[in-house]
Design an enzyme around this catalytic site. Structure first.
Site, PDB file in Angstrom:
ATOM      1  CB  ILE A 137      -1.003   0.021   1.184  1.00  0.00           C
ATOM      2  CG1 ILE A 137      -0.286  -0.127   2.530  1.00  0.00           C
ATOM      3  CG2 ILE A 137      -2.064  -1.042   1.026  1.00  0.00           C
ATOM      4  CD1 ILE A 137      -1.247  -0.113   3.734  1.00  0.00           C
ATOM      5  CG  ASP A 138       0.016   4.170  -2.842  1.00  0.00           C
ATOM      6  OD1 ASP A 138       0.704   3.327  -3.442  1.00  0.00           O
ATOM      7  OD2 ASP A 138      -1.023   4.661  -3.319  1.00  0.00           O
ATOM      8  CE  LYS A 139       6.721   9.137   2.879  1.00  0.00           C
ATOM      9  NZ  LYS A 139       7.602  10.212   2.370  1.00  0.00           N
ATOM     10  CB  THR A 141      -2.390   4.114   1.696  1.00  0.00           C
ATOM     11  OG1 THR A 141      -2.645   4.895   0.531  1.00  0.00           O
ATOM     12  CG2 THR A 141      -3.617   3.251   1.996  1.00  0.00           C
ATOM     13  NE  ARG A 236      -2.826   8.222  -4.265  1.00  0.00           N
ATOM     14  CZ  ARG A 236      -1.525   8.446  -4.176  1.00  0.00           C
ATOM     15  NH1 ARG A 236      -0.685   7.440  -3.920  1.00  0.00           N
ATOM     16  NH2 ARG A 236      -1.054   9.659  -4.331  1.00  0.00           N
TER      17      ARG A 236
END
Length: 318
Positions: A137-139, A141, A236
């Site tokens: 998962i993104d930084k 998130t 996103r």
């Protein structure tokens, strides 16, 4: 760090005529096909004590033997970084990732990542691909990530993600007031001109996102999102594509929208919310050892809950 692997198995009569690498994958399911092919080529996986080629056919009855050393994947550094561990046993580790923590080392983030923290927590993960990380998962998130602690668990989790049997549910706040839930079925690939971004593009890979309404505010909507696929930045990109970008998204959110007549508290909260409002809330997988379905859920982080309260108060003041 390394781990010695010594295993053997007999080729059955039913497997006669198949390629050696196919049979090896059936007899040693804990290891990936590519790893087994490497061992066959290096002579670390033998047939009746002899080295063979991956495409050679078996006749049945042969003895396959592995005598190999699992080397650490890379020279990643173990670092003492606090982890919020939701669940752990000998096979799995489930983490509640905070905002700001990068999952995997890359250009610009060589250390202080989740991977570095995992190697400190469980040094044996050095011999598992990507230290057991099977999805990201993104930084910025927050929320749940499952990590494989054994090669068997790694193979199982990768297979579940590829077959879309793993369950992943997120919550998000989007800009704009949605009228109802829906589905976005649009391929995602690298942005044609901005190489650090993803975009809906005809040349992309299939991507499917389902969303449902939780609560509507004056200019925002709290939604629940489920993924069928796991493309980079999928939620996103899809939400921005349908004109409901995630609140606080610095890459896909566009300029900050301040609702007309917003309370001073809401204006301040919106300006201070500097990350995408996205949280991986639920995660479900089949346990790689027992076959039992396991599901975990973590609450929304404090900044997300505070944002919802301010939005709710603003709606009540209207």
């Amino acid at each position: 760090m390394s781990q010695q692997i010594q295993l053997s198995a007999q080729v059955s009569d039913q497997q006669a005529g198949q390629r050696l690498d196919q049979v090896a994958a059936e007899l040693f399911p804990d290891f990936s096909r590519s790893r087994l092919q490497t061992w066959i080529k290096s002579g670390e996986l033998t047939v009746d004590g002899k080295a063979c080629k991956p495409r050679e056919k078996v006749i049945g009855g042969e003895q396959l033997a592995i005598d190999a050393e699992l080397e650490a994947e890379q020279s990643w550094v173990a670092q003492p970084i606090d982890l919020d561990i939701v669940y752990e046993d000998d096979h799995l580790l489930v983490i509640n990732k905070p905002a700001g923590l990068v999952v995997h080392p890359a250009a610009g983030n060589r250390d202080s990542t989740l991977l570095n923290a995992l190697l400190h927590h469980s040094p044996e993960l050095a011999t598992i691909p990507r230290a057991g990380i099977v999805h990201r998962i993104d930084k910025d998130t927050t929320g749940l990530l499952v990590v494989a602690k054994t090669l068997k668990a790694h193979a199982s989790l990768v297979d579940q993600l590829q077959k879309k049997t793993a369950f992943r549910e997120y919550e998000a706040i989007v800009q704009g007031v949605m009228t109802g839930g829906g589905m976005v079925d649009e391929p995602i690939g690298r942005h044609p001109s901005q190489r650090t971004k993803q975009a809906v593009t005809h040349s992309g890979k299939p991507a499917v996102t389902h969303y449902r309404l939780i609560e509507r505010f004056r200019a925002h909507t709290h939604i629940r999102v489920q993924l069928e696929t796991g493309r980079t930045h999928q939620i996103r990109v899809h939400m921005a594509h349908i004109q409901y970008p995630l609140l606080g998204d610095p890459t896909y959110g566009g300029r900050l929208r301040l609702p007309k007549g917003a309370t001073p508290e809401l204006i301040e909260a919106l300006r201070l919310f500097k990350r995408q409002a996205l949280h991986a809330k639920k995660l479900g997988v089949e346990h790689p050892e027992t076959g039992e379905y396991c599901e975990w859920e973590v609450p929304l982080p404090e900044d997300f809950r505070s944002m919802i309260k301010v939005l709710r108060d603003d709606a009540a003041a209207d």
